[in-house]
Enzyme design. Structure first.
Site: not given
Ligand SMILES: *[C@@H]1O[C@H](CO)[C@@H](O)[C@H](O)[C@H]1NC(C)=O
Ligand SMILES: *[C@@H]1O[C@H](CO)[C@@H](O)[C@H](O)[C@H]1NC(C)=O
Length: 394
Positions: A243, A220
């Site tokens: 991310h 993430d």
């Protein structure tokens, strides 16, 4: 006479230095002498709790020493206030979570520091063994526990973390909430690129936090920045997979503190979903983002190198047709270069109710290997300086 007085002065000075250092002597507490087992099998939780209690109650400087080896630890909390004015964890070993993910899975946090000050963690590795929980979640089973943050600092100040490795967290790796004066340096975070919600470092409700010279590979956000973050400095962080570095998600709540004065300098993104992202829910909110400096970043094959997304509404739940109330202003992108994995290298998708203002692109060069890179702007006001590629739509 002059020589004698200067000699006396030197003697006096040396004595002062000696007393100064001896009164600052560090009392060392070795977890082994509190019953910790370095074999990774015996439960070391009580030993760590007792070592902390001893260090915390001691006056003066203290260190908790964790020698080489593997230490099995369940969920535990290190709490202040402490008498000791500084506590250093000197970790040479690895702290490991129970093999059964259900044990930590129901606790929110694995290693929690609450209301402490002047705590330093030097070296060491944390292995949360999150793989089996990720597998449960990736199998789209509804019976998986949420999972635990690996390391959390809440309502604490003057925190240093240097040279720590965090591996395979169940959820977020490191979280700071309600903290002041934090420096995270030379930290390594490693989790699989498809591991769910394993954000590297999350900062919220905190000020004067610095994250430098660190390497984050995760599933993430490498770093996520939540409401109430002020004076955050990020420098020389390498991110990927992951991310990206994200301010947000913001605006989940109607009443929310803003994010102000964030600097991200010399970040390198490799194969990430995003580079430098600001993200808010498409919902009403009084939050804001103000004064952000993105300086000298390198993008290697990044899907969305520069992104403001104010239309975040996962699964179209509780927000379709709504508009973000988050006001974004004074954001500088200076010296951002490298490659975009998609055609849209720059995207500013701002709120129609609160357009982004004071957006500045300065010397940006983002290319796309197989096609001509493009930029896209909606409700974004600002200007460009120097050469901008793809040509700024501002
Ligand atoms: C912004 O934050 C940095 C620390 O990250 C600090 O040194 C600087 O003074 C702050 N600037 C403003 C304008 O508040
Ligand atoms: C932008 O980057 C490309 C690829 O690295 C390079 O060929 C080009 O000269 C750069 N343009 C400018 C204006 O620096």
């Amino acid at each position: 006479m002059a020589n004698l007085s200067s000699l006396l002065y030197i003697v006096f000075f040396v004595l002062c230095v000696i007393t100064h250092y001896s009164s600052n002597a560090v009392t060392v507490y070795n977890v082994i002498s509190f019953g910790a087992k370095a074999n990774g099998i015996g439960d070391s939780t009580p030993a760590f709790i007792n070592a902390w209690a001893a260090a915390c109650a001691s006056t003066g400087s203290t260190a908790i020493k964790v020698p080489k080896g593997r230490y099995l630890l369940g969920s535990l909390a290190f709490k202040g206030d402490c008498k000791s004015f500084d506590i250093t964890f000197q970790i040479e070993g690895t702290l490991v979570a129970p093999a059964d993910y259900g044990v930590l899975g129901k606790a929110k946090i694995w290693l929690s520091f609450e209301g402490v000050s002047h705590v330093t963690i030097v070296g060491g590795a944390l292995d949360a063994r999150g793989q089996s929980l990720w597998a449960c979640k990736l199998a789209a089973s509804n019976n998986c526990p949420t999972g635990a943050t690996t390391l959390s600092f809440a309502d604490s100040n003057n925190i240093r973390i240097n040279g720590l490795l965090s591996r395979n967290s169940q959820m977020f790796h490191i979280v700071f909430s309600g903290c002041q004066n934090v420096h995270v340096e030379k930290v390594k975070i490693i989790a699989a690129g498809d591991s769910p919600n394993t954000d590297g470092i999350h900062v919220q409700l905190s000020s004067n936090v610095a994250i430098t010279k660190s390497r984050i590979r995760t599933g993430d956000d490498c770093i996520s920045i939540g409401p109430g973050t002020k004076d955050l400095w990020i420098e020389r962080v390498e991110c990927g997979p992951g991310h990206g570095i994200s301010i947000g998600s913001l605006g989940k709540d109607t009443e929310e503190l803003g994010v102000q004065n964030v600097t991200v300098k010399k970040a390198v993104f490799t194969g990430t979903q995003n580079g430098l992202r600001i993200k808010s829910w498409a919902r009403p909110s009084n939050g804001f983002v103000q004064r952000v400096r993105f300086l000298g970043a390198v993008m290697n094959n990044v899907q969305n190198p520069i992104l403001i997304d104010q239309n975040y509404c996962p699964h179209n739940n509780n927000c379709p047709t709504q508009v973000s109330g988050i006001k974004i202003s004074d954001v500088i992108y200076r010296g951002i270069r490298g490659t975009s994995a998609t055609q849209t290298a720059i995207k500013f998708d701002c709120s129609s109710k609160k357009p982004c203002t004071g957006i500045r692109l300065e010397n940006v060069n983002l290319t796309c290997p197989d096609q001509v890179a493009q930029s896209s702007c909606t409700n974004a006001i600002g200007r460009t300086l120097g050469s901008i590629q793809p040509n700024g739509c501002l």
